[in-house]
Design an enzyme around this catalytic site. Structure first.
Site, PDB file in Angstrom:
ATOM      1  N   HIS A  32      -5.592  -3.254  -2.627  1.00  0.00           N
ATOM      2  CA  HIS A  32      -5.338  -2.288  -3.705  1.00  0.00           C
ATOM      3  C   HIS A  32      -5.308  -2.917  -5.095  1.00  0.00           C
ATOM      4  O   HIS A  32      -5.119  -2.212  -6.079  1.00  0.00           O
ATOM      5  CB  HIS A  32      -4.014  -1.559  -3.462  1.00  0.00           C
ATOM      6  CG  HIS A  32      -3.973  -0.827  -2.164  1.00  0.00           C
ATOM      7  ND1 HIS A  32      -4.467   0.462  -2.025  1.00  0.00           N
ATOM      8  CD2 HIS A  32      -3.553  -1.194  -0.937  1.00  0.00           C
ATOM      9  CE1 HIS A  32      -4.314   0.841  -0.775  1.00  0.00           C
ATOM     10  NE2 HIS A  32      -3.775  -0.138  -0.083  1.00  0.00           N
ATOM     11  N   SER A  61       0.800  -1.228   0.000  1.00  0.00           N
ATOM     12  CA  SER A  61       0.000   0.000   0.000  1.00  0.00           C
ATOM     13  C   SER A  61       0.832   1.276   0.000  1.00  0.00           C
ATOM     14  O   SER A  61       0.344   2.306  -0.439  1.00  0.00           O
ATOM     15  CB  SER A  61      -0.968  -0.008   1.182  1.00  0.00           C
ATOM     16  OG  SER A  61      -0.287  -0.289   2.386  1.00  0.00           O
ATOM     17  N   LYS A  88     -11.867   0.772  -1.283  1.00  0.00           N
ATOM     18  CA  LYS A  88     -10.910   1.333  -2.238  1.00  0.00           C
ATOM     19  C   LYS A  88     -11.543   1.362  -3.630  1.00  0.00           C
ATOM     20  O   LYS A  88     -12.442   2.134  -3.852  1.00  0.00           O
ATOM     21  CB  LYS A  88      -9.591   0.602  -2.115  1.00  0.00           C
ATOM     22  CG  LYS A  88      -8.903   1.135  -0.857  1.00  0.00           C
ATOM     23  CD  LYS A  88      -7.941   0.266  -0.173  1.00  0.00           C
ATOM     24  CE  LYS A  88      -7.527   0.954   1.123  1.00  0.00           C
ATOM     25  NZ  LYS A  88      -6.972   0.053   2.103  1.00  0.00           N
TER      26      LYS A  88
HETATM   27  C1  PLP Z   1      -6.849  -0.104   3.477  1.00  0.00           C
HETATM   28  C2  PLP Z   1      -6.254  -1.412   3.762  1.00  0.00           C
HETATM   29  C3  PLP Z   1      -6.812  -2.253   4.729  1.00  0.00           C
HETATM   30  C4  PLP Z   1      -7.918  -1.810   5.628  1.00  0.00           C
HETATM   31  O1  PLP Z   1      -9.135  -1.848   4.972  1.00  0.00           O
HETATM   32  P1  PLP Z   1     -10.336  -0.989   5.561  1.00  0.00           P
HETATM   33  O2  PLP Z   1     -11.533  -1.543   4.903  1.00  0.00           O
HETATM   34  O3  PLP Z   1     -10.050   0.420   5.189  1.00  0.00           O
HETATM   35  O4  PLP Z   1     -10.325  -1.206   7.043  1.00  0.00           O
HETATM   36  C5  PLP Z   1      -6.291  -3.516   4.870  1.00  0.00           C
HETATM   37  N1  PLP Z   1      -5.250  -3.925   4.138  1.00  0.00           N
HETATM   38  C6  PLP Z   1      -4.651  -3.117   3.227  1.00  0.00           C
HETATM   39  C7  PLP Z   1      -3.493  -3.630   2.440  1.00  0.00           C
HETATM   40  C8  PLP Z   1      -5.136  -1.840   3.023  1.00  0.00           C
HETATM   41  O5  PLP Z   1      -4.549  -1.046   2.158  1.00  0.00           O
END
Ligand code: PLP
Length: 390
Positions: A204, A176, A236
């Site tokens: 992502h 990320s 996302k």
């Molecule tokens: C954003 C993210 C999360 C968390 O997800 P949420 O639904 O925002 O709690 C978990 N793992 C990764 C790799 C992320 O980028």
């Protein structure tokens, strides 16, 4: 001993690590209003521009009219409603796995999956650069916890030699803060050779990656045996909220029995699941967003390389610019903001010490002209501080 929070806060400020929340006063999108200022933003994770899509909004509204607003109870009591179930079936089909289970968010999906699968006497091996929720999950599980070198199958293999009990190997799909891809074929090979399970969090990757948006699994063409535990998040590229774990019938039944962050929480609003069903449909069928996004990524990388910016090994919408020093990163971000552009400075402890960066994220909602504006501003700001940087 009394709490001395003011000293802690002052130290954080002195280290250039103090965090503040920008106040968003518009819907998510490239053009936003933040703290009263109109800005062109390159920092959200709405990679396909679905967070404010009229059809998704309409699905949410229709869902609220039909199902009401709140989930009302946990899934195991009486909170598991029709739209949740339909979304799980659609996500199973989308990921090519027998079943999927819906969670309230990605953090909880990761905590739930890891802690349900391993405990005392077992082993969790994680990439050093994994998302905080995965690292927290590993620590919380009580299993022996070890981190291998970033994306290094050889380093993983060494740790697998010493593993005991059930062994879970855990990695981000797309990292990320760096934007690079996990070398899943190699990691899966090592894990399978030792009878360990591989869990991939592709928060992502779903949406931008794969011909049909199926993420890193589709990109590499991996089976459920290669990656028994697959996590996706819905906040996302899906543009909504929530997360899911996809895998075998037995995996999902086990999570329903043993994953505490699944069991002890209220189900997400059913109308939200209605909205996600619509965004899943758009993500799967309207390829032009992915294609446009890929053009923007190429445009950005080409322009940034010409300016002499230090990019990372990424062909995903996450395009960090390496700065190094936290103060510099904050200063660059501030200069861009004065020019009407919002790009976040990412600092330790989110990234390793000395690797502060500007984290540019691109979205299919951006235009080529907007990416050019960003490149122009970056060129000017970079030139300004390059002399005393060198
Ligand atoms: C954003 C993210 C999360 C968390 O997800 P949420 O639904 O925002 O709690 C978990 N793992 C990764 C790799 C992320 O980028």
């Amino acid at each position: 001993m009394s709490f001395d929070l003011s000293t802690r806060l002052a130290a954080r400020r002195a280290d250039n690590l103090y965090r503040q929340r920008p106040l968003l006063e518009s819907p998510q999108g490239p053009e936003v209003v933040v703290d009263g200022q109109p800005l062109l933003a390159f920092c959200n994770n709405d990679y396909l521009g679905l967070a404010n899509h009229p059809q998704v909004i309409e699905a949410w509204q229709a869902g609220a009219s039909r199902w009401g607003v709140g989930g009302g109870a946990s899934h195991l009591v009486i909170g598991h409603s029709g739209p949740h179930h339909a979304l799980e079936e659609a996500l199973a089909e989308f990921t090519g796995r027998p079943r999927a289970l819906l969670f309230s968010n990605g953090y909880m999906a990761n905590l739930g999956a890891v802690t349900a699968l391993v405990g005392q006497g077992d082993t969790v091996l994680e990439d050093r650069l994994n998302h905080a929720s995965l690292l927290d999950a590993g620590l919380l599980s009580g299993a022996r916890f070890n981190r291998y070198l970033h994306n290094d199958a050889t380093s993983l293999a060494k740790r697998l030699e010493k593993a005991c009990g059930h062994t879970l190997v855990v990695t981000d799909g797309v990292f990320s803060m760096d934007g690079d891809l996990a070398d899943l074929p190699a990691l899966a090979r090592e894990a399978r050779a030792k009878g360990a399970w591989l869990m991939v969090d592709d928060a992502h990757g779903f949406g931008p990656l794969g011909a049909k948006g199926g993420g890193i699994i589709e990109h590499f063409g991996l089976s459920v045996d290669d990656v028994p535990v697959l996590v996706g998040t819905l906040g996302k590229a899906f543009g909504t909220s929530g997360a899911f774990v996809a895998g075998s019938e037995e995996l999902i039944e086990s999570l329903i029995q043993f994953a505490r962050p699944y069991i002890y929480t209220t189900s997400q609003p059913p109308a939200l699941a209605c909205a996600t069903l619509k965004s899943l449909e758009l993500l799967r069928t309207e390829h032009w967003r992915r294609e446009h996004l890929n053009r923007l990524i190429r445009q950005f990388r080409h322009g940034a390389e010409q300016i002499g910016l230090q990019l990372m090994d990424s062909f995903t919408p996450i395009q960090p610019i390496m700065v190094g020093d936290s103060g510099r990163a904050v200063q660059l971000s501030r200069r861009l903001r004065e020019r009407g552009l919002l790009v976040t400075a990412i600092r330790p402890p989110t990234v390793p010490a000395g690797s502060a960066r500007l984290r540019v994220t691109l979205s299919a909602a951006h235009t080529e002209a907007q990416v050019q504006l960003l490149l122009n501003a970056l060129e000017d700001c970079w030139r300004e501080w390059e002399p005393d940087h060198a």
